[in-house]
Design an enzyme around this catalytic site. Structure first.
Site, PDB file in Angstrom:
ATOM      1  N   GLU A  35      42.049  40.179  34.947  1.00  0.00           N
ATOM      2  CA  GLU A  35      41.980  39.177  36.020  1.00  0.00           C
ATOM      3  C   GLU A  35      42.920  38.016  35.751  1.00  0.00           C
ATOM      4  O   GLU A  35      42.982  37.493  34.629  1.00  0.00           O
ATOM      5  CB  GLU A  35      40.530  38.677  36.113  1.00  0.00           C
ATOM      6  CG  GLU A  35      40.068  38.406  37.501  1.00  0.00           C
ATOM      7  CD  GLU A  35      40.056  39.674  38.372  1.00  0.00           C
ATOM      8  OE1 GLU A  35      41.057  39.942  39.061  1.00  0.00           O
ATOM      9  OE2 GLU A  35      39.037  40.382  38.344  1.00  0.00           O
ATOM     10  N   THR A  37      45.999  38.128  35.506  1.00  0.00           N
ATOM     11  CA  THR A  37      47.086  38.547  34.608  1.00  0.00           C
ATOM     12  C   THR A  37      48.319  38.983  35.394  1.00  0.00           C
ATOM     13  O   THR A  37      49.420  38.942  34.872  1.00  0.00           O
ATOM     14  CB  THR A  37      46.633  39.742  33.741  1.00  0.00           C
ATOM     15  OG1 THR A  37      46.036  40.704  34.604  1.00  0.00           O
ATOM     16  CG2 THR A  37      45.635  39.326  32.680  1.00  0.00           C
ATOM     17  N   GLY A 125      36.756  38.496  47.506  1.00  0.00           N
ATOM     18  CA  GLY A 125      37.320  39.037  46.265  1.00  0.00           C
ATOM     19  C   GLY A 125      37.523  40.537  46.260  1.00  0.00           C
ATOM     20  O   GLY A 125      37.739  41.136  45.213  1.00  0.00           O
ATOM     21  N   LEU A 126      37.447  41.179  47.451  1.00  0.00           N
ATOM     22  CA  LEU A 126      37.655  42.630  47.496  1.00  0.00           C
ATOM     23  C   LEU A 126      38.934  42.983  48.271  1.00  0.00           C
ATOM     24  O   LEU A 126      39.106  44.100  48.732  1.00  0.00           O
ATOM     25  CB  LEU A 126      36.430  43.327  48.115  1.00  0.00           C
ATOM     26  CG  LEU A 126      35.108  43.087  47.379  1.00  0.00           C
ATOM     27  CD1 LEU A 126      33.957  43.785  48.087  1.00  0.00           C
ATOM     28  CD2 LEU A 126      35.179  43.542  45.926  1.00  0.00           C
ATOM     29  N   ASP A 173      46.804  43.488  44.312  1.00  0.00           N
ATOM     30  CA  ASP A 173      45.975  43.900  45.458  1.00  0.00           C
ATOM     31  C   ASP A 173      46.728  44.840  46.393  1.00  0.00           C
ATOM     32  O   ASP A 173      46.204  45.859  46.846  1.00  0.00           O
ATOM     33  CB  ASP A 173      45.504  42.670  46.245  1.00  0.00           C
ATOM     34  CG  ASP A 173      44.759  41.689  45.365  1.00  0.00           C
ATOM     35  OD1 ASP A 173      44.392  42.067  44.240  1.00  0.00           O
ATOM     36  OD2 ASP A 173      44.546  40.541  45.797  1.00  0.00           O
TER      37      ASP A 173
HETATM   38  C1  GLA Z   1      43.829  37.625  43.852  1.00  0.00           C
HETATM   39  C2  GLA Z   1      45.331  37.853  43.906  1.00  0.00           C
HETATM   40  C3  GLA Z   1      45.768  38.868  42.855  1.00  0.00           C
HETATM   41  C4  GLA Z   1      45.225  38.514  41.472  1.00  0.00           C
HETATM   42  C5  GLA Z   1      43.729  38.215  41.533  1.00  0.00           C
HETATM   43  C6  GLA Z   1      43.198  37.690  40.216  1.00  0.00           C
HETATM   44  O1  GLA Z   1      43.154  38.769  44.227  1.00  0.00           O
HETATM   45  O2  GLA Z   1      45.740  38.287  45.175  1.00  0.00           O
HETATM   46  O3  GLA Z   1      47.170  38.952  42.840  1.00  0.00           O
HETATM   47  O4  GLA Z   1      45.945  37.463  40.904  1.00  0.00           O
HETATM   48  O5  GLA Z   1      43.426  37.255  42.538  1.00  0.00           O
HETATM   49  O6  GLA Z   1      43.300  38.655  39.234  1.00  0.00           O
END
Ligand code: GLA
Length: 390
Positions: A35, A37, A125-126, A173
């Site tokens: 996370e 990273t 967060g999905l 993502d």
């Molecule tokens: C969001 C961002 C990703 C990533 C995550 C954290 O989802 O879009 O690029 O940085 O947060 O890991």
């Protein structure tokens, strides 16, 4: 999925009095570990979900993008030749952003009539946004009869976020939403963009996503603040070691530790999380390969403690729900997933305790927070694809 396809097809017909040309789908994702990273060019291990964004679409003769968002009952019409953001219909920015990036690459685009529907909870967060971007891109590809390479597609989606929307997010993502594979997680090196599919074959365990149903506050600005703090750490490391590295990934943990006394303390904590998290991703992959479930669970917990203590992207609800989860029988580990500041957690649970786990988690979470949590279970699924043509 069949019901959603029927539903969206009917809605398209009701709205446009004709059948769509195609229905595409791109999945949301859950990040198992790794996370914050990605924008430091580190490692991530997400998997695509069954839930995602569907779009039914048909080519128009003009250059208008005429889209209807079923979840929120909003319609928006915009001209792809005049790209701009729309503060009243912010969901349309993803459609416009993708068309804008495609135009920059000189693809000849057509207007589209479209109906969008998502079965992934939004802003928790999905990656509902990345799944929308990747679904829109797939739709443009089908309707324009061109194909973009997978890695280029993910990069294009990232540019929509970074340049069109101003969020300095990484590539995870969009990458997983485009490249995910059934029964696998995806181990991505965010520097080289090389990836390996990691089989998720856990006969007696299940990944459970728990949604705090707590709206994420100030995600964008806090997220960009973390990116800046990582750059502060990078600048200190570069000047100490007289290098010109571009990302934190270029330094080892030992090199970071040597600068503890000269680095700004907040920047040090952020970098410490990033470099230890990269190691946890590698360890997690080994543990998955060896079937060492307890090790996987411990790594999820350690990642979460690091995100709480050093990266400071959790909030009260996330801390409560992971705390409760760890005390329920059968839970091997729990952590927040995604950007943080609210949203979801991922939990590794012994399948025989699954019902008890989800019931207890929701009950206790509601007792402690007065919020209604919910659980989602999804096998690892495929990336963006066509689900029906007409
Ligand atoms: C969001 C961002 C990703 C990533 C995550 C954290 O989802 O879009 O690029 O940085 O947060 O890991």
């Amino acid at each position: 999925m069949g019901e959603i396809i029927e539903y969206i097809e009917k809605q398209f017909y009701d709205l446009f009095k004709t059948k769509p040309e195609v229905i595409v789908k791109a999945p949301g994702r859950v990040n198992i570990i790794g996370e914050h990273t990605d924008y430091n060019h580190g490692y991530v291990l997400p998997m695509a979900l069954e839930q995602g964004t569907y779009i039914a679409g048909k080519r128009r003769k003009d250059s208008l993008l005429n889209f209807y968002a079923l979840n929120i009952h909003r319609q928006c019409i915009a001209d792809l030749h005049y790209p701009s953001r729309n503060p009243i219909e912010p969901w349309m920015d993803y459609v416009m952003g993708v068309s804008y990036e495609l135009k920059k690459l000189n693809y000849s685009l057509h207007g589209i009539d479209g109906v969008i529907y998502g079965d992934i909870p939004m802003a928790c967060g999905l990656s509902s946004s990345a799944s929308l971007e990747m679904a829109v891109l797939k739709l443009f590809e089908v309707i324009g009869d061109f194909t973009i390479d997978d890695v280029e597609s993910a990069k294009l989606g990232q540019r929509v976020e970074n340049e069109f929307l101003g969020l300095k997010s990484g590539i995870m993502d969009q990458f997983i939403s485009r490249c995910g594979k059934k029964e696998h997680a995806l181990f991505l090196d965010c520097r080289t963009l090389e990836y390996k599919l990691i089989p998720i074959d856990l006969p007696e365990h299940t990944f459970v996503i728990a949604n705090t149903n707590c709206p994420r506050g100030l995600t964008g600005s806090k997220y960009n603040e973390r990116v800046t703090e990582c750059n502060t750490a990078l600048n200190t490391l570069n000047s100490y070691y007289k290098r010109s590295a571009t990302h934190l990934r270029d330094f080892t943990l030992d090199e970071l530790l040597e600068t503890k006394n000269i680095m700004e303390p907040v920047a040090f904590k952020r970098a410490y999380h990033v470099l230890t998290e990269n190691q946890r991703v590698l360890s997690c992959i080994d543990a998955l390969k060896n079937g060492d479930i307890q090790k996987v669970g411990n790594l999820l917990n350690e990642s979460d403690f690091s995100l709480q203590r050093d990266y400071e992207v959790t909030n009260r609800e996330l801390e409560i729900i992971t705390g409760i989860a760890r005390n329920i029988e059968g839970c091997k580990g729990a952590r927040m997933t995604g950007a943080g500041f609210g949203g979801c957690t991922i939990n590794l649970v012994e399948t025989k305790y699954l019902d008890n786990f989800t019931n207890m988690l929701i009950e206790k979470y509601s007792e402690e927070t007065s919020r209604k949590g919910s659980c989602i279970i999804s096998p690892p699924s495929d990336g963006a694809k066509i689900v029906k043509t007409f």
